[in-house]
Design a protein around this motif. Structure first.
Motif: not given
Length: 120
Positions: A75, A77, A82, A120
């Motif tokens: 992705t 910044q 994420s 995550k």
């Protein structure tokens, strides 16, 4: 690398794709590639990009048919999401769809921070 990749479309986008054989969205045209999601990323993609739809189409893409033009990219910044996302730098044909489902909005929505934890 992810083994399963998916594309979510509005019903209108799926109807158009079914007629012309190509999956085309305004976002994909603007960005210059086809946005795809892994199974792990689907909840957030649905929550962030399809919250105003009561029904959508979920397409499982035949990875073997597209893997030569598929790039996994992080992705940008500062993005709230994420991880790496599958981007197809080629046409996505309806013939590349191995399975499809119509998803209907449920009665519960998870909070954004919880949805983001699944990535995550």
């Amino acid at each position: 690398m992810v083994n399963d990749i998916f594309k979510i479309l509005t019903l209108e986008e799926w109807e158009s794709a079914s007629l012309n054989g190509l999956v085309v969205t305004d976002l994909d045209q603007r960005d210059g590639f086809i946005h795809l999601s892994s199974a792990k990323q689907l909840a957030a993609t649905l929550a962030f990009y399809f919250s105003d739809h009561d029904k959508v189409m979920l397409l499982e893409i035949n990875l073997e048919a597209v893997k030569e033009k598929l790039i996994y990219e992080p992705t940008k910044q500062g993005d709230r999401r994420s991880g790496e996302f599958a981007h197809l730098y080629d046409e996505l044909k309806v013939a590349h769809v191995s399975k499809q489902w119509t998803l209907e909005r449920g009665s519960f929505t998870l909070p954004e921070d919880i949805v983001l934890e699944t990535e995550k």
